[in-house]
Design an enzyme around this catalytic site. Structure first.
Site, mmCIF file in Angstrom:
data_model
loop_
_atom_site.group_PDB
_atom_site.id
_atom_site.type_symbol
_atom_site.label_atom_id
_atom_site.label_comp_id
_atom_site.label_asym_id
_atom_site.label_seq_id
_atom_site.Cartn_x
_atom_site.Cartn_y
_atom_site.Cartn_z
ATOM 1 N N GLY A 1 13.398 13.925 2.614
ATOM 2 C CA GLY A 1 12.476 13.516 3.506
ATOM 3 C C GLY A 1 11.709 12.372 2.808
ATOM 4 O O GLY A 1 11.999 11.554 1.879
ATOM 5 N N HIS B 1 12.406 6.016 3.843
ATOM 6 C CA HIS B 1 12.174 4.703 3.850
ATOM 7 C C HIS B 1 13.366 4.085 4.241
ATOM 8 O O HIS B 1 14.406 4.652 4.246
ATOM 9 C CB HIS B 1 11.412 4.129 2.623
ATOM 10 C CG HIS B 1 12.325 4.755 1.399
ATOM 11 N ND1 HIS B 1 13.608 4.225 0.924
ATOM 12 C CD2 HIS B 1 11.691 5.799 0.353
ATOM 13 C CE1 HIS B 1 13.841 5.037 -0.170
ATOM 14 N NE2 HIS B 1 13.097 5.784 -0.510
ATOM 15 N N GLU B 2 13.446 2.663 4.079
ATOM 16 C CA GLU B 2 14.267 1.790 4.458
ATOM 17 C C GLU B 2 15.691 2.190 3.647
ATOM 18 O O GLU B 2 16.621 2.003 4.058
ATOM 19 C CB GLU B 2 13.944 0.443 4.382
ATOM 20 C CG GLU B 2 13.439 -0.407 5.673
ATOM 21 C CD GLU B 2 14.174 -0.288 6.699
ATOM 22 O OE1 GLU B 2 15.615 -0.543 6.829
ATOM 23 O OE2 GLU B 2 13.801 0.282 8.013
ATOM 24 N N GLY B 3 15.348 2.525 2.470
ATOM 25 C CA GLY B 3 16.597 3.054 1.613
ATOM 26 C C GLY B 3 17.300 3.949 2.137
ATOM 27 O O GLY B 3 18.569 3.913 2.526
ATOM 28 N N HIS B 4 16.601 5.014 2.456
ATOM 29 C CA HIS B 4 17.432 6.179 3.596
ATOM 30 C C HIS B 4 17.999 5.715 4.794
ATOM 31 O O HIS B 4 18.992 6.228 5.137
ATOM 32 C CB HIS B 4 16.392 7.531 3.741
ATOM 33 C CG HIS B 4 15.761 7.864 2.422
ATOM 34 N ND1 HIS B 4 14.439 7.940 2.213
ATOM 35 C CD2 HIS B 4 16.302 8.952 1.534
ATOM 36 C CE1 HIS B 4 13.978 8.585 1.265
ATOM 37 N NE2 HIS B 4 15.081 9.112 0.684
ATOM 38 N N GLY C 1 22.166 6.637 -2.571
ATOM 39 C CA GLY C 1 21.673 5.199 -2.974
ATOM 40 C C GLY C 1 22.001 4.835 -4.173
ATOM 41 O O GLY C 1 22.014 5.942 -5.154
ATOM 42 N N SER D 1 11.239 3.578 -2.805
ATOM 43 C CA SER D 1 11.281 4.984 -3.353
ATOM 44 C C SER D 1 9.960 5.737 -2.867
ATOM 45 O O SER D 1 9.110 5.089 -2.417
ATOM 46 C CB SER D 1 11.112 5.039 -4.765
ATOM 47 O OG SER D 1 10.635 6.129 -5.145
ATOM 48 N N SER D 2 10.197 7.009 -2.324
ATOM 49 C CA SER D 2 9.216 7.654 -1.843
ATOM 50 C C SER D 2 7.839 7.819 -2.797
ATOM 51 O O SER D 2 6.915 8.004 -2.471
ATOM 52 C CB SER D 2 9.813 9.177 -1.457
ATOM 53 O OG SER D 2 10.907 9.085 -0.836
#
Ligand code: PAF
Length: 284
Positions: free
Chosen positions: A32, A35-38, A148, A186-187
């Site tokens: 959860g 962010h853009e990475g996910h 990622g 990163s979260s």
């Protein structure tokens, strides 16, 4: 509308039905705080698979005592709408009890790869990751699973686990997504205060500088590491956990950079511990 599934049995039945009707399943495991990475992983799955499953599960087994399990950012509603917009069809959102019934006693440990780099300071972390990812693969039954490169060691470990345990799926690595100034998304960036956030840019700056030195012909890994350490140490709030140059598959340290290699680091910036890495390419 994105479908939300909370039980293992229901998710397995859904995956079986999709597979039976010839639908390819793309899977993006997450904790959860998307962010853009996910979202780039979800878009990647969307572009290659007919059905996209995203799991949202903050996995207690991969946090050591004293780490940030309790504080880890959680925003289920926000995550659902972001995942849906990026192309998710199903969100698998189990409870801790659903994933870890009290009688469970099996873990998956990928030896050697789990003991270097982040494995040194985060005891048990990669065993927690490998175990939950193995379970999630058995539950969501994907054809392709997306990870990622930002968590490079995790990607290498999951690939090795899939190969060693003959898991019938493809592990896809996707490039790190960065903020405009280069900080890897990163979260945990959410923990940084404004001054730490400014200092954190040095992680990518030091990796980029190292990459350029290697591309110009520097072969000495120790010199490249030292250069990066000095750049990082010149910024306030930073405290280095490790800076390494390793073989991209075995993650063992190398001395001479004569083949493509990976440079990786972990640095505390204030309290948050951040990681990043890049590929090093010597001139051909
Ligand atoms: O990368 C993460 O967010 C986690 O380690 C993963 C792969 C979802 C397993 O809990």
């Amino acid at each position: 509308m994105v479908e939300i599934i909370e039980t293992v049995r229901e998710m397995q039945e859904k995956a079986d039905a999709l597979r039976k009707s010839g639908v390819s399943i793309g899977f993006v495991p997450t904790m959860g705080a998307l962010h853009e990475g996910h979202l780039s992983l979800i878009r990647g799955a969307r572009s290659e698979c007919r059905s996209v499953v995203v799991s949202i599960f903050v996995n207690p087994a991969q946090f050591a005592p004293g780490e940030d399990y309790k504080q880890y950012p959680r925003d289920f509603e926000g995550d659902c709408s972001k995942a849906e917009t990026a192309g998710a069809d199903i969100i698998f959102h189990p409870s801790v009890e659903e994933m870890y019934p009290p009688e469970a006693s099996t873990v998956v440990k990928v030896q050697e790869l789990s003991e270097v780099m982040c494995g040194r300071s985060r005891t048990g972390h990669f065993c927690g990751v490998a175990s939950v990812v193995a379970k999630l693969f058995n539950i969501t039954k994907p054809h392709r699973a997306y990870f990622g490169e930002k968590d490079y060691q995790q990607l290498v470990i999951v690939r090795k686990m899939a190969r060693d345990l003959d898991m019938d799926l493809t592990v896809v690595g996707m490039p790190t997504i960065r903020e405009e100034d280069g900080l890897a998304m990163s979260s945990r960036n959410a923990y940084l205060n404004p001054e730490e956030r400014r200092a954190a840019v040095v992680l990518f700056r030091s990796l980029k500088d190292a990459g350029e030195r290697v591309a110009r012909g520097e072969k000495d890994a120790e010199a490249v590491i030292q250069g990066a350490r000095e750049m990082i140490e010149s910024e306030p709030y930073t405290s280095i956990d490790y800076v390494v140059v390793v073989d991209p598959e075995t993650l063992q340290g190398i001395k001479e950079i004569v083949c493509p290699a990976r440079m990786a680091l972990a640095v505390k910036v204030g309290k948050p511990r951040l990681i990043d890495n890049i590929a090093l390419h010597p001139p051909s």
